[in-house]
Scaffold this motif. Structure first.
Motif, mmCIF file in Angstrom:
data_model
loop_
_atom_site.group_PDB
_atom_site.id
_atom_site.type_symbol
_atom_site.label_atom_id
_atom_site.label_comp_id
_atom_site.label_asym_id
_atom_site.label_seq_id
_atom_site.Cartn_x
_atom_site.Cartn_y
_atom_site.Cartn_z
ATOM 1 N N UNK A 89 0.802 -1.223 0.000
ATOM 2 C CA UNK A 89 0.000 0.000 0.000
ATOM 3 C C UNK A 89 0.837 1.276 0.000
ATOM 4 N N UNK A 90 2.148 1.161 0.051
ATOM 5 C CA UNK A 90 3.003 2.346 0.080
ATOM 6 C C UNK A 90 3.033 3.020 -1.293
ATOM 7 N N UNK A 91 3.185 4.336 -1.262
ATOM 8 C CA UNK A 91 3.360 5.111 -2.497
ATOM 9 C C UNK A 91 4.852 5.456 -2.598
ATOM 10 N N UNK A 92 5.666 4.437 -2.806
ATOM 11 C CA UNK A 92 7.125 4.563 -2.727
ATOM 12 C C UNK A 92 7.727 5.447 -3.815
ATOM 13 N N UNK A 93 7.058 5.602 -4.948
ATOM 14 C CA UNK A 93 7.602 6.436 -6.023
ATOM 15 C C UNK A 93 6.858 7.769 -6.156
ATOM 16 N N UNK A 94 6.087 8.135 -5.147
ATOM 17 C CA UNK A 94 5.307 9.376 -5.151
ATOM 18 C C UNK A 94 4.438 9.473 -6.406
ATOM 19 N N UNK A 95 3.738 8.392 -6.694
ATOM 20 C CA UNK A 95 2.910 8.299 -7.896
ATOM 21 C C UNK A 95 1.714 9.238 -7.824
ATOM 22 N N UNK A 96 1.294 9.681 -9.004
ATOM 23 C CA UNK A 96 0.092 10.495 -9.162
ATOM 24 C C UNK A 96 -1.129 9.623 -9.396
ATOM 25 N N UNK A 97 -0.906 8.459 -10.025
ATOM 26 C CA UNK A 97 -1.997 7.569 -10.408
ATOM 27 C C UNK A 97 -1.798 6.189 -9.794
ATOM 28 N N UNK A 98 -2.885 5.622 -9.313
ATOM 29 C CA UNK A 98 -2.898 4.286 -8.737
ATOM 30 C C UNK A 98 -3.809 3.418 -9.589
ATOM 31 N N UNK A 99 -3.288 2.294 -10.061
ATOM 32 C CA UNK A 99 -4.068 1.334 -10.836
ATOM 33 C C UNK A 99 -4.290 0.104 -9.975
ATOM 34 N N UNK A 100 -5.548 -0.277 -9.789
ATOM 35 C CA UNK A 100 -5.894 -1.434 -8.978
ATOM 36 C C UNK A 100 -6.370 -2.562 -9.872
ATOM 37 N N UNK A 101 -5.758 -3.737 -9.716
ATOM 38 C CA UNK A 101 -6.143 -4.916 -10.489
ATOM 39 C C UNK A 101 -6.319 -6.093 -9.533
ATOM 40 N N UNK A 102 -7.030 -7.098 -9.986
ATOM 41 C CA UNK A 102 -7.232 -8.326 -9.203
ATOM 42 C C UNK A 102 -7.909 -8.059 -7.864
ATOM 43 N N UNK A 103 -8.751 -7.043 -7.801
ATOM 44 C CA UNK A 103 -9.471 -6.769 -6.567
ATOM 45 C C UNK A 103 -8.642 -6.124 -5.476
ATOM 46 N N UNK A 104 -7.485 -5.565 -5.825
ATOM 47 C CA UNK A 104 -6.653 -4.889 -4.822
ATOM 48 C C UNK A 104 -7.436 -3.744 -4.182
#
Length: 158
Positions: A89-104
């Motif tokens: 669940x960490x945002x280790x790369x300071x991402x702007x966008x989060x993509x959820x797959x496989x029911x994450x």
């Protein structure tokens, strides 16, 4: 006018992508390319470690003339990656966008500009999970939209 969180920052937009005509392997690279073209970093979060392993190979070779620069979160230099693949669940790369797959699960979304939930319309478990996530996101008061795959491309339905 965009929704704001309690501190006044723009709230994370949550987009649900209902895959019907293509699978994740076809849809995800296209969406990641668009994300990088915006100058954004991305995280792809899966609930399945084997999916992370698959995507790690796939994103290098999905098209002969290009690749998507990425790495799994457990590799050195993860914070510098434009696309990070993870089950965490960490945002280790300071991402702007989060993509959820496989029911994450989305977890905390305040750090993201956009969260994209991709689900297979032919999988009853993924449909049920996406509906539950939709309800949870709406209850949190976040801006949400639903995109359905049509013959001519993605079309916003709600």
């Amino acid at each position: 006018m965009s929704a704001k969180d309690p501190e006044g920052a723009a709230a994370c937009e949550v987009w649900f992508y209902h895959l019907e005509r293509t699978g994740l392997d076809q849809a995800l690279p296209e969406l990641l390319e668009k994300t990088l073209q915006r100058g954004w970093k991305a995280i792809v979060r899966s609930s399945a470690p084997e999916r992370i392993e698959h995507l790690d190979g796939w994103l290098w070779s999905y098209r002969d003339e290009s690749f998507l620069p990425h790495a799994p979160a457990d590799e050195p230099g993860a914070a510098r990656q434009p696309i990070l693949l993870t089950t965490g669940v960490e945002n280790a790369n300071a991402a702007d966008a989060l993509f959820l797959v496989d029911g994450a699960e989305p977890g905390e979304l305040a750090a993201f500009k956009r969260c994209v939930v991709l689900f297979d319309g032919n999988d009853d478990d993924q449909l049920r999970n996406a509906r539950a996530q939709w309800s949870a996101v709406k209850a949190r008061g976040l801006p949400v939209s639903y995109w359905k795959q049509q013959a001519r491309g993605w079309e916003k339905q709600a």
